[in-house]
Scaffold this motif. Structure first.
Motif, short mmCIF file in Angstrom:
data_model
loop_
_atom_site.label_atom_id
_atom_site.label_comp_id
_atom_site.label_asym_id
_atom_site.label_seq_id
_atom_site.Cartn_x
_atom_site.Cartn_y
_atom_site.Cartn_z
N ARG A 98 0.88 -1.38 0.08
CA ARG A 98 -0.04 0.07 -0.04
C ARG A 98 0.59 1.18 0.07
O ARG A 98 0.36 2.57 -0.08
CB ARG A 98 -0.74 0.05 1.14
CG ARG A 98 -0.48 0.06 2.54
CD ARG A 98 -1.27 0.08 3.68
NE ARG A 98 -2.27 1.36 3.43
CZ ARG A 98 -3.40 1.55 4.14
NH1 ARG A 98 -3.59 0.93 5.22
NH2 ARG A 98 -4.17 2.72 3.87
N LEU A 99 2.02 1.24 0.04
CA LEU A 99 2.87 2.37 0.32
C LEU A 99 3.79 2.67 -1.11
O LEU A 99 3.70 1.95 -1.88
CB LEU A 99 3.84 2.41 1.30
CG LEU A 99 2.96 2.45 2.77
CD1 LEU A 99 3.78 2.03 4.01
CD2 LEU A 99 2.26 3.63 2.81
N ASP A 100 4.51 3.83 -0.99
CA ASP A 100 5.48 4.30 -2.18
C ASP A 100 6.89 3.53 -2.28
O ASP A 100 7.60 4.04 -3.16
CB ASP A 100 5.05 5.69 -2.50
CG ASP A 100 3.69 6.09 -2.74
OD1 ASP A 100 3.17 5.64 -3.60
OD2 ASP A 100 3.29 6.98 -1.93
N GLY A 101 7.15 3.37 -1.04
CA GLY A 101 8.52 2.67 -0.99
C GLY A 101 9.10 2.59 0.44
O GLY A 101 8.27 2.69 1.38
N TRP A 102 10.26 2.39 0.73
CA TRP A 102 11.03 1.90 1.90
C TRP A 102 11.90 2.97 2.25
O TRP A 102 12.71 3.45 1.48
CB TRP A 102 11.40 0.49 1.57
CG TRP A 102 12.12 -0.27 2.96
CD1 TRP A 102 11.63 -0.24 4.20
CD2 TRP A 102 13.13 -1.09 2.90
NE1 TRP A 102 12.57 -0.87 4.91
CE2 TRP A 102 13.12 -1.53 4.15
CE3 TRP A 102 14.05 -1.67 1.75
CZ2 TRP A 102 14.28 -2.58 4.51
CZ3 TRP A 102 15.03 -2.64 2.16
CH2 TRP A 102 15.20 -3.05 3.54
N LEU A 103 12.07 3.10 3.76
CA LEU A 103 13.21 3.72 4.11
C LEU A 103 13.85 2.96 5.13
O LEU A 103 13.90 3.04 6.33
CB LEU A 103 12.55 4.80 4.91
CG LEU A 103 12.09 6.19 4.30
CD1 LEU A 103 11.49 7.14 5.35
CD2 LEU A 103 13.28 6.97 3.76
N PRO A 104 15.06 2.38 4.86
CA PRO A 104 15.71 1.54 5.59
C PRO A 104 17.06 2.44 6.04
O PRO A 104 17.16 3.37 5.38
CB PRO A 104 16.30 0.31 4.71
CG PRO A 104 16.19 1.04 3.22
CD PRO A 104 15.17 2.05 3.31
N VAL A 105 17.62 1.65 6.93
CA VAL A 105 18.90 2.36 7.57
C VAL A 105 19.91 1.53 6.87
O VAL A 105 19.85 0.40 6.57
CB VAL A 105 19.03 2.45 9.04
CG1 VAL A 105 19.04 1.06 9.83
CG2 VAL A 105 20.14 3.38 9.54
N ALA A 106 21.08 1.80 6.84
CA ALA A 106 22.06 1.28 6.33
C ALA A 106 22.54 -0.21 6.98
O ALA A 106 22.74 -0.16 8.17
CB ALA A 106 23.47 2.18 6.19
#
Length: 305
Positions: free
Chosen positions: A198-206
């Motif tokens: 349902r979302l536009d993308g992902w915000l991972p951490v390194a």
């Protein structure tokens, strides 16, 4: 791959001058985006360990700005860079208020907003804003429902398990149509499923690129299973450098290393398919001048490759 910088909204450089200098550095040097984080508390001893590094919360969080106000200030002094939150805790205020704030920022920045949401890691902050820690996933889902309805409806109302919004005319529309992109910081199977479906993308951490891209494959698979185009999703990777004077063992990267090692990591991330990478040179003590210098050297190193 796009490159971004974190604004100095934490620590001693969280000042008008600090935000102006980093904003102008980013815009003039050729960075693509600016990012802020979200804190409401900095306890001497948090109720939960910090979810990276040695588990100790960076003490720069003791001085923190409101992320959306800071981005609005940056928007007024830039014309090109995108403005993102990494991350904004989407559960700390009623969703109708969140929708209004985000829409206002997108309008004032002429469509440059990237909404990066997260659930946080510290129960103490939920206590401070009178929001229950339990049931965060369900609260996020209903918040996302309200945002989507607000952004795409001329008249809407909402009746859900947690929120009731009487019918209202919505005259203010985001400049980004139909809505600003919404990315989520999540690492659990349920969170990755939510991103894909349902979302536009992902915000991972390194993290090492093999597990990172494996999790990204999961997101893409979930999108395909939901009948969505995986190619329409994006990943914006946060890097919090722990800079060292001498090269570290490759096994410690990206937790700690020289600037050159982080440049190599960014180049490898681009080759692996990461869409955007942004760095926060303020997680550990650094003067504003040092941050500007590091930003210039990092950009030059990555672009040279």
């Amino acid at each position: 791959m796009k490159l971004g910088l974190a604004l100095p909204t934490f620590g001693p450089d969280a000042t008008p001058e600090g935000i102006l200098r980093i904003s102008r550095t980013a815009e003039e040097a050729g960075y693509d985006s600016l990012w802020t984080g979200d804190r409401v508390l900095a306890p001497p001893v948090p109720g939960a360990p910090y979810p990276s590094g040695d588990g100790e919360m960076p003490r720069v969080y003791e001085n923190h700005m409101d992320p959306l106000v800071a981005l609005t200030f940056a928007a007024a002094h830039t014309t090109r860079v995108q403005l993102g939150t990494s991350t904004l805790n989407g559960l700390w205020q009623p969703p109708i208020m969140l929708a209004r704030s985000l829409t206002t920022l997108d309008v004032l920045s002429q469509g440059r907003l990237v909404v990066g949401l997260g659930l946080g890691w510290m129960p103490d902050e939920y206590t401070a804003v009178s929001v229950p820690w339990k049931g965060r996933g369900a609260r996020l889902d209903e918040t996302l429902d309200v945002l989507a309805e607000y952004w795409t409806s001329d008249v809407f109302s909402h009746e859900g398990p947690l929120f009731t919004i009487p019918e209202t005319v919505v005259g203010l529309k985001p400049s980004t149509r139909p809505a600003p992109p919404v990315l989520l910081a999540a690492f659990t199977p349920g969170g990755l499923r939510r991103i894909g479906r349902r979302l536009d993308g992902w915000l991972p951490v390194a993290m090492p690129l093999t597990p990172l891209m494996g999790m990204w494959d999961t997101v893409r698979e979930e999108a395909a299973a939901a009948g969505r185009d995986p190619e329409g999703l994006r990943m914006a990777l946060r890097v919090n450098p722990e800079l060292t004077e001498t090269p570290t063992d490759p096994g410690r990267m990206p937790r700690a290393g020289t600037l050159g090692q982080y440049v190599d990591y960014a180049r490898a991330a681009a080759e692996a398919g990461v869409h955007e990478l942004f760095v926060d040179f303020g997680q550990r003590p650094a003067t504003l001048t040092e941050r500007v210098d590091l930003a210039g050297r990092f950009l030059e190193g990555v672009r040279r490759g």
